[in-house]
Design a protein around this motif. Structure first.
Motif, PDB file in Angstrom:
ATOM      1  N   THR A   1       0.835  -1.204   0.000  1.00 38.76           N
ATOM      2  CA  THR A   1       0.000   0.000   0.000  1.00 38.76           C
ATOM      3  C   THR A   1       0.870   1.255   0.000  1.00 38.76           C
ATOM      4  O   THR A   1       0.664   2.175  -0.800  1.00 38.76           O
ATOM      5  N   VAL A   2       1.847   1.263   0.898  1.00 38.81           N
ATOM      6  CA  VAL A   2       2.701   2.455   0.986  1.00 38.81           C
ATOM      7  C   VAL A   2       3.465   2.677  -0.311  1.00 38.81           C
ATOM      8  O   VAL A   2       3.544   3.795  -0.825  1.00 38.81           O
ATOM      9  N   PHE A   3       4.001   1.609  -0.868  1.00 39.57           N
ATOM     10  CA  PHE A   3       4.797   1.750  -2.078  1.00 39.57           C
ATOM     11  C   PHE A   3       3.947   2.155  -3.287  1.00 39.57           C
ATOM     12  O   PHE A   3       4.403   2.863  -4.174  1.00 39.57           O
ATOM     13  N   LEU A   4       2.725   1.688  -3.335  1.00 38.55           N
ATOM     14  CA  LEU A   4       1.909   1.928  -4.528  1.00 38.55           C
ATOM     15  C   LEU A   4       1.080   3.211  -4.452  1.00 38.55           C
ATOM     16  O   LEU A   4       0.677   3.761  -5.468  1.00 38.55           O
ATOM     17  N   ALA A   5       0.842   3.683  -3.219  1.00 36.18           N
ATOM     18  CA  ALA A   5      -0.098   4.797  -3.065  1.00 36.18           C
ATOM     19  C   ALA A   5       0.234   6.034  -3.922  1.00 36.18           C
ATOM     20  O   ALA A   5      -0.648   6.535  -4.623  1.00 36.18           O
ATOM     21  N   PRO A   6       1.477   6.529  -3.889  1.00 40.11           N
ATOM     22  CA  PRO A   6       1.737   7.765  -4.642  1.00 40.11           C
ATOM     23  C   PRO A   6       1.446   7.612  -6.127  1.00 40.11           C
ATOM     24  O   PRO A   6       0.825   8.488  -6.745  1.00 40.11           O
ATOM     25  N   VAL A   7       1.863   6.489  -6.689  1.00 39.64           N
ATOM     26  CA  VAL A   7       1.694   6.276  -8.120  1.00 39.64           C
ATOM     27  C   VAL A   7       0.212   6.212  -8.485  1.00 39.64           C
ATOM     28  O   VAL A   7      -0.239   6.812  -9.458  1.00 39.64           O
ATOM     29  N   ILE A   8      -0.544   5.503  -7.656  1.00 37.04           N
ATOM     30  CA  ILE A   8      -1.970   5.367  -7.966  1.00 37.04           C
ATOM     31  C   ILE A   8      -2.676   6.707  -7.836  1.00 37.04           C
ATOM     32  O   ILE A   8      -3.519   7.074  -8.661  1.00 37.04           O
ATOM     33  N   LEU A   9      -2.269   7.477  -6.843  1.00 40.60           N
ATOM     34  CA  LEU A   9      -2.859   8.800  -6.661  1.00 40.60           C
ATOM     35  C   LEU A   9      -2.569   9.685  -7.893  1.00 40.60           C
ATOM     36  O   LEU A   9      -3.486  10.312  -8.445  1.00 40.60           O
ATOM     37  N   ILE A  10      -1.333   9.705  -8.323  1.00 49.08           N
ATOM     38  CA  ILE A  10      -0.978  10.547  -9.477  1.00 49.08           C
ATOM     39  C   ILE A  10      -1.745  10.097 -10.720  1.00 49.08           C
ATOM     40  O   ILE A  10      -2.289  10.917 -11.464  1.00 49.08           O
ATOM     41  N   MET A  11      -1.818   8.786 -10.913  1.00 47.62           N
ATOM     42  CA  MET A  11      -2.544   8.303 -12.098  1.00 47.62           C
ATOM     43  C   MET A  11      -4.027   8.630 -12.010  1.00 47.62           C
ATOM     44  O   MET A  11      -4.663   8.937 -13.012  1.00 47.62           O
ATOM     45  N   ALA A  12      -4.561   8.558 -10.791  1.00 46.09           N
ATOM     46  CA  ALA A  12      -5.988   8.846 -10.633  1.00 46.09           C
ATOM     47  C   ALA A  12      -6.292  10.280 -11.054  1.00 46.09           C
ATOM     48  O   ALA A  12      -7.265  10.547 -11.765  1.00 46.09           O
ATOM     49  N   ILE A  13      -5.437  11.204 -10.637  1.00 50.91           N
ATOM     50  CA  ILE A  13      -5.707  12.614 -10.951  1.00 50.91           C
ATOM     51  C   ILE A  13      -5.530  12.909 -12.432  1.00 50.91           C
ATOM     52  O   ILE A  13      -6.382  13.522 -13.060  1.00 50.91           O
TER      53      ILE A  13
END
Lengths: 302, 451, 279
Positions: free
Chosen positions: A20-32
């Motif tokens: 979760t910690v490792f993937l969160a930033p990437v998923i957030l950026i892609m979501a936006i």
């Protein structure tokens, strides 16, 4: 036993937390920046809208019905498929050959490495200009060769089937260096002990390449195929710069068509439909290819 | 950690390169000294720029000199005259300008004042509420005697929506007079004479017409002229409004004539692969392989810019010849009478609209501006303006324009954008002999009817 | 053995000949760009684009440098630095669990990344433009960071995941036996071993960001915020472009990337991994 089970559980939990910690930033950026625009594209595809007016008319699936019967779109899709097959068929084998040469020859061919990399650096403006002269019917390189061999003038960009293949060759020329560098890094990732061991066992370099190097590279070759597939299906740049989709609509691609609809024809609603359709097709093909490649031989992802 | 170090390394390498590569100081932002010229307008009682503090955002496509300095100087003179008004002037390169404008309009960020070319896109902007009508302002507070055709092109559904400022853009045949006189060819008055000249040129080893048709709009000029010579503007207008058709004789004639000329070898080999932006049509003219080039009047400026001496010594201009058998007016010019127009996206602020209008009519379109335009080979869309121009080709272009009974606006600008695109595609296929004129025109007509 | 050596020599000769041929295919167009950058417009058109220039004096280059080229250049450099740093770090973070951990959502997330690769960028221009005006980054290079990083992430994760998967599991296991947690393992084992992959990504994304036009054109409008690809537009008029000047802009644009490549390609050489493990 009980202790063991709780160990497994706590291990799983720590994996979940880490993931979760490792993937969160990437998923957030892609979501936006990606997922939100995808959603908005799909919603615009349900409207009749010129792209600028405050009024847009909801028309349900009308645009989608139109897209299904749109000859230009499907013709463009066919061109994309041709581009895809040619790109995978040309770019990847050539890139493997180049990377293998560089890997085998080592540092003494660094000059080659840099020179072979140049096409990827050139912007599509320069490439478009360059090739419009290099492929010119009069005085171009191909025509000069053809005339030297007793042939006639060759019109590459101005005639329907050739124009597409001419641009496909230029696209290959531009992207081979990327795959070359990619495979070169793949070779760099192979444990040097494996190479040393095989040489000690008396393998020639050729044997090493075919029996050890290439199989070890195969996961990368597979992902290169996927990258090339996606890249070809959403290709835009050079076609737009070199032929503008012409002659007529002979080299129209899904992306150039979608672009024209949205930004020059004042049909943003329908343009979004084309974009959404394109998105579905590209993702579908990519996931299909992914599954196909996975089922065939050993996959690295497990 | 290693990764970070490695980036510091890369960045510092790039910075070192930057310092060693550059030998000049930054010169952007330096807009030169302000010219404080008098506004050349007459005073209209009670009409003027209020003393309110205002900012007008203005988008144009003047990325390159001389247009850039001409237009910037108009803005600077305006700001000097009215220090309370700031004009936020942005130049956007032509190729992506329309895209950028659509994006900004779509996001509610449309500039107050923006350039366009009239025609189909202007109508879209108006319909979508991004241009206010300026009929009253034009009638009551504008002393510039714009050409009637220019006003007509700035109007939509009976109202005026734009102030012309870019100058007229005609089209006609640029030719190499040295080659013509060497072969004893006179200026062709009729299409038959033009064809005879082409034969003579071809037999002498020249390519009659230089044409780079990858861009599509270049070849469209032949189609437009041939159709207009055959059927005047009426046939085109009828085809557009539905009372006629693009399958009618004028368009059929245009398509067939083009294919006849292609087959006769009047165009360069690979005509659809040559690119005019890359200069491949001018190249054929400069290498003296080709003798004529049907093109927009701006080519006069481009060629003069490339090599003034060569241009003056070798190039001349004639209007597209007449079709002897036609009873329609033969002096129609294909082109644009406004070149560029400004429309205003200023809705609830009359003072700001007045200020923007004054900028567009009294600073753009004033004597200083017009003289700079003329000096660089552009003719403002104003009555009598071309009489003083010095460029020998532009003089003739102006003469044709002033005596024209009508101006046929470029099809691809006049037609709804999607139909314009279809026209360019089918016309390119006519040149490529991949569609018969009948097929091409049927396709165009279908696109028009479906739009 | 002897027979093998002869065969190997023949193979090398053929390979060398082909290598030189390919060198010409890639390098000559580049030289063509450089040569035309030294010409005048009329000279280029009249004499043909394949001729050598009359003079090697860098008139066009001087003109370009004096016309604010450096401001574009610095914007591009800063942007590249920021974007690559963010991109590579987050990509490495995301690729680690995707390649080396087992958890339920891995499959769907992987599919999502593939889907994100498939989006045509032009449809995102309007939503992203709106965002930039809302968060007030419009017309600054900061407006570009988000989209540049976001659009590079899917393909980068895809590439790096493949890469990390090829790192032998034994190394990670021994680290864990020695008591390293997931985070320690990542920073001390996985990240150093991913250097060839990260270099590939830096090269690929570096070039892409350096040459990116569509977003730069949409999200910036004044000179203070514009990047190198827009410098080309600044030297291009409505109906004409001075091709040699544009070629010289392009040559100046490409040089830093060549240097970047020369630096990074060292990381791609075989044996680095062994070195990293031992050292």
């Amino acid at each position: 036993m009980k202790k063991n089970a709780s160990l497994v559980q706590s291990r799983q939990r720590s994996v979940r937390i880490a993931a979760t910690v490792f993937l969160a930033p990437v998923i957030l950026i892609m979501a936006i920046f990606i997922i939100y625009p995808i959603v908005s594209t799909f919603s615009i595809s349900l409207f009749d809208w010129n792209g600028i007016s405050k009024n847009r008319e909801f028309i349900g699936m009308e645009n989608w019905k139109m897209l299904i019967h749109d000859k230009v779109f499907w013709f463009a899709f066919k061109n994309n498929l041709t581009l895809m097959v040619c790109s995978i068929g040309i770019q990847i084998p050539v890139a493997i050959a180049l990377a293998t040469f560089l890997d085998a020859a080592g540092r003494k061919v660094n000059l080659f490495k840099v020179a072979w990399f140049l096409p990827l650096l050139m912007s599509s403006v320069a490439i478009g200009f360059l090739f419009s002269y290099a492929l010119a019917t009069t005085g171009g390189i191909i025509t000069t060769f053809s005339q030297a061999l007793g042939g006639g003038k060759v019109d590459l960009l101005g005639r329907a089937p050739q124009a597409l293949y001419a641009v496909i060759s230029v696209v290959a020329w531009q992207y081979i260096p990327f795959y070359m560098v990619y495979f070169l890094a793949g070779y760099g990732n192979i444990d040097i002990n494996i190479y040393e061991a095989s040489i000690i066992d008396g393998a020639t370099r050729g044997q090493y390449f075919f029996h050890i190097g290439l199989p070890l590279l195969s996961p990368m070759i597979k992902s290169a195929c996927i990258l090339s597939l996606i890249g070809s299906l959403k290709y835009f740049d050079l076609i737009y710069a070199m032929t503008g989709g012409g002659p007529g609509t002979a080299t129209e691609l899904m992306a150039t068509y979608m672009y024209k609809l949205s930004f020059t024809h004042f049909k943003m609603g329908y343009g979004s439909t084309a974009a959404a359709g394109m998105f579905i097709l590209v993702t579908g093909f990519a996931l299909m290819m992914q599954t196909l490649l996975k089922g065939n031989g050993s996959s690295n992802n497990e | 950690m290693a990764v970070r170090k490695f980036f510091v390394y890369v960045l510092s390498a790039l910075l070192v390169l930057a310092f060693t590569a550059g030998c000049s100081k930054k010169s952007d932002g330096d807009k030169g000294s302000t010219i404080s010229a008098e506004a050349s307008s007459t005073e209209n009682a009670g009409f003027g720029v209020s003393s309110k503090k205002m900012t007008i955002t203005l988008w144009d496509i003047a990325t390159e000199d001389p247009t850039k300095s001409t237009q910037e100087s108009a803005v600077e003179r305006f700001m000097a005259a009215y220090p309370n008004v700031t004009v936020d002037n942005t130049h956007i390169q032509n190729d992506t300008y329309k895209q950028k404008l659509i994006i900004s309009m779509s996001s509610g960020q449309c500039p107050d004042m923006y350039i366009h070319w009239g025609g189909g896109p202007m109508n879209e902007y108006i319909d979508s509420g991004f241009a206010v009508p300026i009929t009253d302002l034009m009638n009551e507070h504008c002393d510039v005697p714009f050409l009637e055709a220019a006003i007509a092109q700035s109007s939509y559904k009976g109202d005026i929506y734009a102030v012309p400022f870019g100058g007229i853009g005609g089209s006609g045949v640029f030719y190499n007079k040295t080659i013509f006189s060497k072969l004893g060819i006179g200026v062709p008055q009729t299409i038959a004479e033009l064809e005879a000249a082409c034969e003579t040129l071809k037999n002498a080893g020249y390519i009659p017409f230089s044409l780079a048709n990858q861009n599509k709009w270049t070849g469209s000029m032949y189609f437009m002229y041939l159709a207009t010579r055959f059927g005047g503007v009426d046939e085109f207008n009828a085809a557009v409004d539905g009372s006629g058709s693009f399958e009618s004789p004028a368009f059929q004639y245009a398509g067939e004539k083009i294919q006849e000329w292609v087959r006769a070898g009047y165009f360069p080999d690979g005509v659809n692969s040559l690119n005019t932006d890359d200069g491949q049509d001018r190249q054929l003219i400069y290498t003296e392989e080709a003798a004529m080039m049907l093109h927009g009047s701006w080519q006069a400026g481009s060629m003069r810019n490339d090599n003034e001496e060569w241009y003056v010594n070798n190039m001349d201009y004639f209007r597209f010849p007449n079709l002897a058998s036609s009873d329609k007016p033969q002096n129609i010019v294909v082109g644009t009478s406004i070149g560029n127009g400004f429309s205003f996206n200023i809705h609830d602020d009359q003072e700001k609209l007045d200020a923007a209008f004054i900028l567009a009519t009294q600073f753009y379109n004033d004597d200083t501006y017009n003289n700079e335009q003329l000096a660089t080979g552009r003719i403002p869309s104003i009555v009598g303006m071309g009489d003083t121009i010095e460029d020998h080709c532009m003089q003739k272009i102006w003469a044709d324009f002033s005596s024209a009974s009508n101006v046929q606006l470029w099809y691809d600008q006049y037609l709804p954008p999607a139909v314009g695109e279809t026209h360019k595609n089918t016309c390119q296929e006519i040149f490529g002999l991949t569609k018969t004129p009948a097929e091409a025109n049927a396709e165009l007509n279908k696109a028009m009817r479906e739009n | 053995m002897n027979n093998n050596r002869v065969k190997s020599n023949i193979a090398w000769t053929i390979a060398a000949v082909l290598a030189v041929c390919w060198l010409m295919v890639t390098a000559i167009p580049f030289l063509f760009m450089v040569i035309n950058a030294f010409k005048g417009q009329f000279e280029m058109l009249q004499k043909g684009v394949f001729e050598l220039p009359d003079s090697w004096f860098p008139t066009n280059f001087i003109g370009v440098l004096e016309n604010g080229f450096l401001s574009y250049f610095f914007n591009s450099v800063i942007l590249l630095g920021i974007c690559l740093t963010i991109l590579l770090f987050f990509t490495a973070c995301a690729s680690y669990p995707l390649s080396r951990m087992k958890f339920k959502l891995r499959g769907p997330i992987y599919a999502l990344i593939v889907a994100c690769m498939s989006i045509p960028i032009h449809v995102t221009l309007i939503p992203i433009f709106k965002m930039s005006t809302v968060i007030k980054t419009y017309d600054s290079i900061f407006a570009l960071i988000g989209p540049y990083v976001a659009f590079a992430i899917p393909i980068s994760c895809y590439i790096l995941t493949t890469f990390m998967a090829s790192i032998p599991a034994s190394l990670e296991e021994s680290a864990e036996i020695n008591g390293c947690g997931k985070f320690m393992t990542f920073f001390h084992i996985i990240l150093p071993l991913s250097k060839p992959g990260l270099s590939t990504l830096a090269i690929y994304n570096g070039v892409a960001i350096w040459n990116e036009f569509a977003f730069a054109n949409t999200l910036t409008q004044s000179r203070k915020a514009q990047t190198l690809p827009l410098a080309i537009s600044a030297f291009k008029g409505e109906h004409s472009m001075n091709i040699p000047v544009i070629m010289s802009v392009l040559v100046l644009t490409v040089l830093p990337m060549i240097i970047l490549f020369i630096i990074l390609q060292e990381k791609l050489v075989k044996g680095l991994m062994a070195g990293a493990v031992k050292g």
